[in-house]
Write an enzyme that holds these catalytic residues in place. Structure first.
Site, short mmCIF file in Angstrom:
data_model
loop_
_atom_site.label_atom_id
_atom_site.label_comp_id
_atom_site.label_asym_id
_atom_site.label_seq_id
_atom_site.Cartn_x
_atom_site.Cartn_y
_atom_site.Cartn_z
N HIS A 1 7.49 6.64 101.59
CA HIS A 1 6.10 7.05 101.34
C HIS A 1 5.42 6.00 100.46
CE1 HIS A 1 2.60 9.22 99.95
NE2 HIS A 1 2.76 9.99 101.01
N ASN B 1 3.59 17.67 102.92
CA ASN B 1 4.22 16.92 101.82
C ASN B 1 3.54 17.37 100.53
OD1 ASN B 1 5.21 15.12 99.98
ND2 ASN B 1 4.18 13.31 100.84
N GLY C 1 -5.23 10.84 99.98
CA GLY C 1 -5.80 11.52 98.81
C GLY C 1 -7.23 11.13 98.49
N GLU D 1 0.49 6.11 107.68
CA GLU D 1 -0.34 6.60 106.58
C GLU D 1 -1.03 5.42 105.91
OE1 GLU D 1 0.95 10.71 105.04
OE2 GLU D 1 1.98 9.21 103.86
N SER E 1 -5.68 12.22 104.24
CA SER E 1 -6.89 13.04 104.22
C SER E 1 -7.07 13.89 105.48
CB SER E 1 -8.13 12.18 103.94
OG SER E 1 -8.02 11.57 102.65
N GLU F 1 3.56 6.20 98.00
CA GLU F 1 3.64 6.45 96.55
C GLU F 1 4.99 6.01 96.00
OE1 GLU F 1 2.42 10.51 96.91
OE2 GLU F 1 0.44 9.78 97.52
N LYS G 1 4.34 16.67 97.55
CA LYS G 1 4.40 15.67 96.46
C LYS G 1 4.86 16.36 95.17
CE LYS G 1 0.97 13.08 98.99
NZ LYS G 1 -0.12 12.13 98.99
P1 13P Z 1 -3.38 13.61 101.65
O1 13P Z 1 -3.31 14.53 102.84
O2 13P Z 1 -3.54 14.35 100.36
O3 13P Z 1 -4.35 12.51 101.84
O4 13P Z 1 -1.93 12.92 101.52
C1 13P Z 1 -1.39 12.33 102.64
C2 13P Z 1 0.02 12.00 102.35
O5 13P Z 1 0.30 11.11 101.56
C3 13P Z 1 1.07 12.78 103.02
O6 13P Z 1 2.31 12.20 102.86
#
Ligand code: 13P
Length: 256
Positions: free
Chosen positions: A95, A9, A174, A168, A213, A97, A11
């Site tokens: 997601h 992903n 992140g 997640e 992560s 976010e 983003k």
């Molecule tokens: P990270 O791997 O950067 O922690 O992000 C995870 C994520 O949100 C994947 O959709």
């Protein structure tokens, strides 16, 4: 048998040229990757060009979001038909976010999942508790609400089998601090058991991923757990060598 998968992903990272460069460099990597499904989810802007580039590769394409109507006066939105036409196979829905910054609700996620299947796409439904909910011991409650609302409108057994759920935990995204694999496995088992209560044996076919992560060094701690079928990866998926290393690690772990 559930095929393991690693989903990138990206983003809101990677311009079109960055994305094309990634694919060129990834295909030069030594990816054995046998048996592991590899999916990249670039920005909408890059999807169309990448769908042509990916034809020569075993990478599959996913979108990071979509709207739940096929067409109409929805300025700024992207329709599942548009995604399907260019060869997108998967779509991330819900997601954290999108929930946090754009107000996506459990009901919205459900409508997106329903339309995705109706249009021939496979939704990757994301669920996860935030830090406060975790500290309050509400993880299972939150996951249950998010998941059961999202799958409520799925009526076809054929769809249930193809569903992908990504656990997640918001506090792990992140931050460089992943969940402990044993804790992620407990939540994955909880997700499967909720689906089993609803759909019976079909729940055994649903792929459940962990995200938050994940990197090349820790990915197999998760995928070695029998109930975790792969990973949804943000930061560590932005570099071809790192994505390749994760795919190879899962492949090697599965071959034992
Ligand atoms: P990270 O791997 O950067 O922690 O992000 C995870 C994520 O949100 C994947 O959709």
């Amino acid at each position: 048998m559930r095929q393991p998968m690693v989903i990138a992903n990206w983003k809101m990272n990677m311009t079109l040229s960055d994305s094309e460069e990634f694919v060129r460099r990834f295909t030069a990597e030594d990816v054995g990757g046998g048996g592991v499904e590899m999916v990249i989810c670039p920005s909408f802007i890059a999807l169309s060009a990448l769908s042509l580039l990916l034809k020569e590769t075993s990478l599959l394409l996913g979108a990071q979001n979509m709207y739940w109507e096929k067409a109409g006066a929805f300025t700024g939105e992207i329709s599942p038909l548009m995604l399907r036409e260019i060869g997108v196979r998967y779509v991330i829905t819900g997601h954290s976010e999108r929930r946090t910054y754009f107000g996506e609700t459990d009901e919205d996620v459900g409508k997106k999942a329903e339309t995705a299947f109706a249009m021939g796409l496979v939704p990757v439904i994301c669920v996860g508790e935030n830090g406060e909910e975790r500290r309050a011991g509400k993880t299972k409650e939150v996951i249950g609400r998010q998941l059961l609302t999202a799958v409520q409108a799925l009526h076809e057994e054929a769809d249930w089998r193809r569903l992908i759920v990504a656990y997640e935990p918001v506090w792990a995204i992140g931050t460089g601090v992943p969940a402990r694999a044993e804790d992620a496995a407990v939540v994955a088992a909880c997700i499967r058991s909720l689906l089993h209560e609803k759909w019976g044996e079909v729940a055994a076919a649903v792929r459940i991923l962990y995200g938050g992560s994940v990197n090349p060094d820790n990915i197999t701690e998760f995928t070695a757990r029998p109930g975790i079928d792969g990973a949804l990866v943000g930061n560590s998926s932005l570099k071809p060598a790192s994505f390749a290393a994760m795919v190879n690690a899962v492949s090697a772990e599965r071959r034992g």
